[in-house]
Design a protein around this motif. Structure first.
Motif, PDB file in Angstrom:
ATOM      1  N   LEU A  18      45.121  49.013  38.085  1.00  0.00           N
ATOM      2  CA  LEU A  18      45.514  48.728  39.458  1.00  0.00           C
ATOM      3  C   LEU A  18      45.921  47.268  39.596  1.00  0.00           C
ATOM      4  O   LEU A  18      45.552  46.431  38.775  1.00  0.00           O
ATOM      5  CB  LEU A  18      44.363  49.033  40.421  1.00  0.00           C
ATOM      6  N   CYS A  19      46.659  46.976  40.642  1.00  0.00           N
ATOM      7  CA  CYS A  19      47.058  45.597  40.931  1.00  0.00           C
ATOM      8  C   CYS A  19      47.168  45.420  42.436  1.00  0.00           C
ATOM      9  O   CYS A  19      47.708  46.290  43.137  1.00  0.00           O
ATOM     10  CB  CYS A  19      48.397  45.270  40.267  1.00  0.00           C
ATOM     11  N   VAL A  20      46.629  44.309  42.932  1.00  0.00           N
ATOM     12  CA  VAL A  20      46.758  44.000  44.358  1.00  0.00           C
ATOM     13  C   VAL A  20      47.233  42.567  44.514  1.00  0.00           C
ATOM     14  O   VAL A  20      46.844  41.677  43.752  1.00  0.00           O
ATOM     15  CB  VAL A  20      45.419  44.202  45.112  1.00  0.00           C
ATOM     16  N   ASP A  21      48.108  42.356  45.473  1.00  0.00           N
ATOM     17  CA  ASP A  21      48.578  41.016  45.826  1.00  0.00           C
ATOM     18  C   ASP A  21      47.897  40.613  47.126  1.00  0.00           C
ATOM     19  O   ASP A  21      47.974  41.345  48.125  1.00  0.00           O
ATOM     20  CB  ASP A  21      50.101  41.010  45.999  1.00  0.00           C
TER      21      ASP A  21
ATOM     22  N   VAL B  57      41.409  46.110  37.327  1.00  0.00           N
ATOM     23  CA  VAL B  57      42.290  45.672  38.407  1.00  0.00           C
ATOM     24  C   VAL B  57      42.732  44.238  38.175  1.00  0.00           C
ATOM     25  O   VAL B  57      41.947  43.394  37.740  1.00  0.00           O
ATOM     26  CB  VAL B  57      41.598  45.817  39.790  1.00  0.00           C
ATOM     27  N   LEU B  58      44.004  43.973  38.444  1.00  0.00           N
ATOM     28  CA  LEU B  58      44.566  42.632  38.403  1.00  0.00           C
ATOM     29  C   LEU B  58      44.783  42.168  39.840  1.00  0.00           C
ATOM     30  O   LEU B  58      45.470  42.835  40.614  1.00  0.00           O
ATOM     31  CB  LEU B  58      45.895  42.620  37.641  1.00  0.00           C
ATOM     32  N   ILE B  59      44.186  41.033  40.189  1.00  0.00           N
ATOM     33  CA  ILE B  59      44.301  40.495  41.549  1.00  0.00           C
ATOM     34  C   ILE B  59      45.196  39.264  41.505  1.00  0.00           C
ATOM     35  O   ILE B  59      44.854  38.261  40.869  1.00  0.00           O
ATOM     36  CB  ILE B  59      42.916  40.128  42.114  1.00  0.00           C
ATOM     37  N   ARG B  60      46.349  39.345  42.152  1.00  0.00           N
ATOM     38  CA  ARG B  60      47.307  38.237  42.155  1.00  0.00           C
ATOM     39  C   ARG B  60      47.325  37.592  43.533  1.00  0.00           C
ATOM     40  O   ARG B  60      47.441  38.285  44.538  1.00  0.00           O
ATOM     41  CB  ARG B  60      48.708  38.735  41.795  1.00  0.00           C
TER      42      ARG B  60
ATOM     43  N   GLU C 190      42.306  33.378  36.178  1.00  0.00           N
ATOM     44  CA  GLU C 190      43.535  32.831  35.603  1.00  0.00           C
ATOM     45  C   GLU C 190      43.844  33.494  34.266  1.00  0.00           C
ATOM     46  O   GLU C 190      44.101  32.842  33.256  1.00  0.00           O
ATOM     47  CB  GLU C 190      43.419  31.308  35.437  1.00  0.00           C
ATOM     48  N   ILE C 191      43.847  34.812  34.259  1.00  0.00           N
ATOM     49  CA  ILE C 191      44.072  35.550  33.017  1.00  0.00           C
ATOM     50  C   ILE C 191      45.463  35.316  32.458  1.00  0.00           C
ATOM     51  O   ILE C 191      45.691  35.458  31.259  1.00  0.00           O
ATOM     52  CB  ILE C 191      43.834  37.065  33.258  1.00  0.00           C
TER      53      ILE C 191
ATOM     54  N   GLY D 134      40.849  40.900  36.426  1.00  0.00           N
ATOM     55  CA  GLY D 134      41.590  39.684  36.131  1.00  0.00           C
ATOM     56  C   GLY D 134      42.218  39.122  37.391  1.00  0.00           C
ATOM     57  O   GLY D 134      42.646  39.876  38.269  1.00  0.00           O
ATOM     58  N   THR D 135      42.250  37.799  37.505  1.00  0.00           N
ATOM     59  CA  THR D 135      42.906  37.169  38.649  1.00  0.00           C
ATOM     60  C   THR D 135      43.948  36.178  38.145  1.00  0.00           C
ATOM     61  O   THR D 135      43.833  35.653  37.031  1.00  0.00           O
ATOM     62  CB  THR D 135      41.893  36.424  39.544  1.00  0.00           C
TER      63      THR D 135
END
Length: 688
Positions: free
Chosen positions: A205-208, A36-39, A146-147, A186-187
């Protein structure tokens, strides 16, 4: 040293951020979801949630003494040492908590993948592997803050290992592999720059996320945190029941996962959504399918429902819907419900058609039966049953979506080299001390190195083999023979736009053309991972609207909102550009700056009482003296031309373009033809 007695903040006590928590839970249930990428903003419980989830999950069984924490129940995924233990019958197991391994932005490739001890391999003929971060993260969570600031090559390595479950290190013909199954989290803060679309797509997955705006919830958060800091043990005990309940739900979902089925209609819905959203490739379809199945298992069901697909789409699609930088994809979010509704209508039509065909078939069979009965009673009569005339379901209609403005960007590669420049990007070549990059030659190492040039080392040792004592070795290597690899890589640059926003720029659509050109260059900067900055001068001074940043979208935002009017303080703009470049060089000496001045050169405001034009030339000569590369776009378009921008260009030593050449491709080509970007700045100029 870490304090292992620290009480971790409970996962279920985290206020808000439901999507982030759900995405983490789904990866814990099914690591094949793909990480998952967390933005989002800092201070929104990203790292807290990751560590809390690891603490929540049950202990895992590992092979005792194994540095990779192999699963004692899975022989197929064991390392070589554990396989030897299995053969010898000496394998023992133990239980440990799942680990969270942090990867710092400054990590080198050797630190990430591990390294082979080349010296030991040459002298002893044995492989000896020093594990890296990927080995320690096996069967745990790899957390990369901070990927987006991590080098692209390292991000590729992480995603490859996460997808394959194996890390392979190959150096000088020697290969070593070990299991590397982990949940990648990753964030990033989008304002600091985006990941390339190719890398974004490989996150499952990705969440904002944003800070909580509801006052009551924020107060609740503060109270929880205060209570935790006052007595962590008592606070954790108060949430133990909720933690145990969620842990049990995750364990049950893991057991239920293989039994979950997904129907063809749900697969059609998934594909229809991906088509309607305009995503590239098929990874989104596959990931949405896996996520939907995992959601069904989490909710305790063995069948995927429409609501599972919809929830999966909200986690799988956000980072895949954007086709280009500067595209606005918020409107595409609304299409999700439309796509689902469209599929519902198609399903209803199919059901109606199926029912119609069924009724007609029943009617046909009834008529046939009646005919048979009549034939039996009358013997001479025959009956011709009515033919079925049911229509086939209509094919789904094709939908054509509008395409945004395209920017034609040609590739260019300035040929310059500078010793040991750090950074990442895709613009300019540089020599580097890291193990990343292309091996171009060798040198005698100044200190101990792990990046040994095997071929050059052997060549250096070869002439002395007849006089050296072998002691059973086929070849003897002394430390004096060691040669280190010299590598070359690409990095980005700083492109600083200095834009004339005075009243004259409003005439004959000059500013419109200028903004279009800058946007094209921003697209090029995005692709090459350059930093960008924006300065505007008008009225009585100049303003740094956007300090150097990796977020080209921020530059685009400020450019669009840039007002026009007033006098032309050209010298102020040039001085502000000069100061900005030097401030960036003091902060990061590896920066390679390039200034783009867009103006007609009609300076009419002075800084120190000197003639405005002469003052501007004096400041411009400072750029030329220090070899700071630049380009000038002359916006003068009147019949009688004064050629003032040409004079400024000469003073700068810049590439010059006239207004009639003011096209996006022309400006981008001008910047490219100004290569190389190499510069030198006297050290005295860096003093504050």
């Amino acid at each position: 040293m870490k304090n292992h007695n620290v009480i971790v903040y409970p996962f279920t006590a985290i206020v808000g951020q439901e999507k982030m928590k759900k995405a983490l839970i789904l990866n814990a249930i099914n690591p094949k979801v793909g990480g998952v990428l967390i933005r989002g903003e800092k201070g929104t419980a990203k790292s807290t949630a990751v560590r809390a989830l690891a603490n929540l999950l049950p202990e895992i069984q590992v092979v005792e003494g194994c540095k990779y924490r192999c699963d004692p129940n899975d022989v197929n995924a064991m390392c070589e040492e554990c396989l030897e233990k299995v053969k010898a019958g000496t394998l023992k197991s133990s239980s440990i908590k799942m680990k969270v391994v942090d990867l710092p932005v400054s990590a080198t490739e050797d630190r990430v993948v591990g390294t082979l001890d080349i010296e030991h391999a040459i002298k002893k003929g044995e492989k000896r592997f020093e594990p890296g971060v990927l080995a320690y993260a096996h069967r745990g969570i790899l957390y990369v803050d901070e990927i987006n600031l991590l080098d692209d090559h390292l991000v590729d390595v992480l995603l490859d290992s996460a997808a394959m479950g194996v890390n392979t290190v190959e150096r000088e013909g020697i290969s070593f592999s070990h299991p590397a199954n982990f949940v990648l989290v990753g964030t990033m803060n989008p304002e600091e720059g985006e990941l390339r679309p190719q890398l974004l797509d490989r996150f499952g997955l990705c969440v904002d996320i944003k800070g909580i705006m509801d006052v009551a919830r924020r107060v609740e958060l503060i109270k929880y945190r205060l209570s935790y800091e006052t007595d962590p043990k008592a606070f954790a005990a108060g949430w133990q029941a909720a933690e145990s309940e969620l842990c049990e739900q995750i364990i049950l979902a893991q057991k239920l996962l293989p039994e979950v089925k997904i129907s063809d209609s749900m697969l059609e819905l998934i594909s229809q959504i991906c088509v309607d959203m305009g995503v590239d490739g098929h990874r989104a379809d596959i990931t949405m399918m896996k996520t939907s199945i995992t959601l069904a298992a989490f909710y305790g069901r063995t069948e995927v429902l429409e609501e599972d697909v919809k929830e999966a789409a909200e986690l799988v699609l956000p980072h895949r819907m954007r086709r280009k930088p500067f595209d606005n994809y918020s409107d595409k979010q609304d299409k999700l419900d439309e796509s689902i509704e469209k599929q519902r209508e198609k399903k209803k039509e199919k059901e109606k058609e199926k029912e119609k065909n069924k009724n007609e078939q029943q009617k046909k069979e009834h008529n046939e039966q009646s005919g048979k009965e009549q034939a039996l009673s009358e013997e001479q009569k025959s009956d011709n049953p009515e033919d079925s005339t049911g229509e086939q379901p209509d094919a789904s209609s094709e939908t054509i979506f509008a395409t945004g403005e395209s920017y034609q960007i040609k590739q260019f590669s300035p040929d310059f080299r500078r010793e040991n420049r750090n950074g990442s990007g895709r613009r300019s070549k540089t020599l580097t001390k890291s193990t990343q990059g292309r091996y171009i030659k060798s040198k005698i190492p100044e200190e101990k190195t792990t990046d040994l040039a095997f071929d050059a080392t052997l060549r250096a040792a070869a002439p002395y083999q007849l006089v050296r004592e072998k002691n059973g070795n086929s070849i003897v290597i002394h430390e004096s023979d060691f040669r280190q690899k010299v590598r070359e890589k690409k990095i980005g640059n700083l492109v600083l736009f200095v834009v004339d926003a005075s009243g004259s720029m409003g005439a004959q659509q000059r500013m419109v053309a200028s903004k279009g050109a800058v946007l094209s260059m921003l697209m090029d900067a995005y692709q090459k991972r350059d930093k960008v900055g924006l300065i505007a001068f008008k009225g009585t001074g100049a303003e740094l609207l956007l300090p150097p940043t990796s977020s080209v979208e921020m530059a685009q935002k400020y450019l669009e909102e840039l007002p026009t009017g007033g006098k032309t303080p050209l010298s102020h703009g040039l001085m502000k550009g000069y100061e900005t470049i030097h401030a960036e060089l003091r902060r990061d000496p590896d920066t390679c700056p390039f200034m783009v001045l867009i103006s007609d050169g009609r300076a009419n405001v002075s800084m120190n009482g000197e003639a405005p034009l002469q003052e501007s030339k004096t400041i411009a000569s400072m750029f030329r003296k220090e070899c700071i590369q630049s380009a000038v776009i002359d916006t003068e378009s009147s019949i009688i031309k004064f050629g003032l921008a040409q004079e400024i260009s000469n003073a700068l030593g810049a590439k010059y373009l006239a207004l009639e050449d003011l096209k996006a491709d022309s400006i981008v080509e001008a910047v490219r033809s100004s290569a190389p970007f190499e510069f030198s700045v006297p050290s005295a100029n860096f003093s504050s």
